[in-house]
Design a protein around this motif. Structure first.
Motif, PDB file in Angstrom:
ATOM      1  N   GLN A   1      17.280  46.876  46.804  1.00 46.15           N
ATOM      2  CA  GLN A   1      17.115  45.445  47.051  1.00 46.15           C
ATOM      3  C   GLN A   1      18.175  44.620  46.328  1.00 46.15           C
ATOM      4  O   GLN A   1      18.667  43.621  46.859  1.00 46.15           O
TER       5      GLN A   1
ATOM      6  N   ALA B   1      21.282  44.980  48.308  1.00 53.96           N
ATOM      7  CA  ALA B   1      21.149  44.230  49.561  1.00 53.96           C
ATOM      8  C   ALA B   1      21.359  42.738  49.339  1.00 53.96           C
ATOM      9  O   ALA B   1      21.931  42.041  50.192  1.00 53.96           O
TER      10      ALA B   1
ATOM     11  N   ARG C   1      24.123  40.579  51.347  1.00 55.87           N
ATOM     12  CA  ARG C   1      23.704  39.385  52.092  1.00 55.87           C
ATOM     13  C   ARG C   1      24.468  38.143  51.612  1.00 55.87           C
ATOM     14  O   ARG C   1      24.922  37.331  52.414  1.00 55.87           O
TER      15      ARG C   1
ATOM     16  N   PRO D   1      19.714  44.510  54.644  1.00 56.45           N
ATOM     17  CA  PRO D   1      19.886  43.235  53.948  1.00 56.45           C
ATOM     18  C   PRO D   1      19.552  42.011  54.786  1.00 56.45           C
ATOM     19  O   PRO D   1      19.214  40.957  54.233  1.00 56.45           O
TER      20      PRO D   1
END
Length: 267
Positions: A14, A17, A21, A118
């Motif tokens: 995460q 990601a 992003r 993402p």
């Protein structure tokens, strides 16, 4: 409280990601790796972020990163495999089809893994026994399904089994056209989609042991109950190599028959 391995994989994926992003759409420096292959500043920054998360929680573990290579003790029993941006060419062309992959190998087995999307804000993950997708902090168990009839085929090199086998030739096979519909996503996010029931199968050539690209998706599919073998139906990482992962036995058998058509009788 000590973070579990599965939560660490999720947290690291995460974190990577979030970087991918945030940097999407920017003009990014490219770092040439080989002909037709490069990393972007987003790959580098996402990997750094992921490695910082892992090293903070597990300083004694070894890590193999797509961009930074292997670090840590050569004899370490625990090895993290990190692909910070699977689908770099997609990303550089401002396509959102990418994945962030984090997996932990203990001995010869991948025990936990996470593949983050993402842009859909989803993370597919496994604790080694079951596979899930996490959205908004809620986990849903993954259920493979052949119903879509969509088969993702990896057409990127290398092709160690050519000239006998080329995945692209599957697309022209009459049996393939009769039973399936092809997709070429060009990111291993598609492997996680087989576990999630969004693809019926995935096919690639290549030798994939300890692959930072494929370790997470393979672990997800195995935990979800998919049929996972090499391109001749043999155990993974043996013989000719490659990967056929299918939602069910029928789909797997059909693909093996089509693949077998490309090889001479004695293979």
């Amino acid at each position: 409280m000590l973070i579990t391995d599965e939560e660490l994989a999720l947290t690291a994926a995460q974190a990577g990601a979030a970087v991918v992003r945030a940097m999407y759409g920017a003009s990014l420096t490219r770092f040439q790796k080989s002909a037709g292959d490069f990393a972007t500043a987003a790959d580098i920054e996402a990997e750094k972020t992921i490695l910082d998360v892992i090293r903070t929680a597990r300083p004694d573990d070894a890590v193999t990163g797509e961009e930074s290579g292997r670090t840590g003790s050569g004899g370490a029993e625990r090895m993290w495999l990190v692909d910070p941006l699977c689908g770099t060419l997609n990303y550089a062309a401002r396509s959102m089809l990418v994945a962030v992959n984090v997996a932990l190998r203990m001995g010869s087995d991948v025990t936990v893994a996470a593949s983050a999307d993402p842009f859909a804000d989803e993370v597919f993950w496994t604790d080694g026994d079951h596979a899930y997708v996490r959205r908004d902090g809620v986990d849903e168990e993954l259920t493979p399904s052949p119903d879509s009839r969509l088969v993702d085929v990896n057409l990127d090199p290398p092709f160690p089994n050519e000239p006998s086998f080329r995945a692209v030739r599957l697309l022209a096979e009459k049996g393939f056209i009769e039973h399936f519909r092809p997709r070429v996503v060009s990111t291993t996010l598609a492997v996680a989609w087989v576990a999630a029931g969004r693809r019926a199968a995935y096919v690639t050539d290549g030798h994939l042991r300890d692959s930072v690209h494929f370790a997470s998706g393979i672990a997800l599919c195995q935990a979800a109950g998919c049929v996972v073998t090499g391109i001749h139906g043999q155990p993974l990482h043996t013989g000719a190599g490659g990967l056929v992962v299918a939602a069910d036995q029928e789909t797997h058998a059909a693909l093996l028959e089509l693949i077998g058509n490309q090889f001479p009788p004695d293979r």
